[in-house]
Design an enzyme around this catalytic site. Sequence first.
Site, PDB file in Angstrom:
ATOM      1  CG  HIS A   1       3.361  -5.540  -0.685  1.00  0.00           C
ATOM      2  ND1 HIS A   1       2.701  -4.887   0.336  1.00  0.00           N
ATOM      3  CD2 HIS A   1       4.489  -4.809  -0.929  1.00  0.00           C
ATOM      4  CE1 HIS A   1       3.399  -3.822   0.691  1.00  0.00           C
ATOM      5  NE2 HIS A   1       4.482  -3.756  -0.046  1.00  0.00           N
TER       6      HIS A   1
ATOM      7  CE  LYS B   1       3.875   4.047  -0.484  1.00  0.00           C
ATOM      8  NZ  LYS B   1       5.122   3.930   0.347  1.00  0.00           N
TER       9      LYS B   1
ATOM     10  CB  SER C   1       0.853   6.744  -1.299  1.00  0.00           C
ATOM     11  OG  SER C   1       1.982   6.438  -0.510  1.00  0.00           O
TER      12      SER C   1
END
Length: 320
Positions: free
Chosen positions: A120, A65, A150
């Site tokens: 990530h 995010k 988010s």
Amino acid sequence: MADLPAVPSIGQGTVMANLHSKPLCYVHYKGIKFPPGYNSVENLCFAENEFEVQDDDIFNVTYPKSGTVWMIEILSLILNGGNPSWNQSVLNSCRAPWFTTQLGLEAAHLLPPPRLLTCHLPIHIFPKAFFSSKAKVVYTLRDPRDVLVSYYHFSKMCVPFENPESFNHFLESFLSGDVPFGSWFDHVTGWMKLKGKSNLLFISYEELKQDLFGIVERLCHFLGKELDEAAITSVVENTSFEAMRRNDMCNSTMLPKEFMDQEKGTFLRKGICGDWKTHFTVAQSEYFDKVYQEKMEGLKGIFPWEHTRQENHLGKGLNF
């Protein structure tokens, strides 16, 4: 903006369909938990220890995010000379595969050089081969308060993620690092240890919002892909929030409901800075600030969102 793995195969889709019918069982690897269904210990171990990094690889690395899909679109357009045809005809998960998953690894092997790859991963489980290569990393980071908000909304609609009990409960989990992909603080501070390396560029979400044209120029220079003004303008126009919302190749509408329940929210939700102010209570904000100050000791004063807190306007970027 967002963070998507490759579209699940039919077999994976069957797994996805059952995920919310029983308590989620996250995949755990080296102290980090990963969403089930498309992650496995075997694939994560392969990504860390055996993935063959090419010298012209470009890694798009983020904490969830923090602008992942936005950066995929920007980098895809830069690599295609500003021509939006690739972005508008090929799924982002195929243009910039999540090489830590089986499908992503297969897609990565099919890409011609230079490959654009996404993950990530925190620094301690990033491919070991990278550190002896000339490959480049673009690391995008964002105000953790906006990340939290988010991430909260994303977790409510993404099936492989545990549905948050409440915003306050999710805030506690986020601050303790008990969320998929681990602690934001550990992720950012881990990668920041590499600041100053010539093959790593840090970009903030806030800088992208403030001066997208200038950041695209900076990215072009970093990648050795100089574009003229018209091409850069095309990159900027095709990576506006509204342009990406209209583009089915990056707005997640192509994903099956078994993976992303569009009835519970919109993947590209707002794309703004400061949305945390509409979610945090005064007490939550004070608590978050306290934890932030403790965990970010030694890195204070270099991030744009810290300047907004102190001066009520965007700072001048990352002070490296």
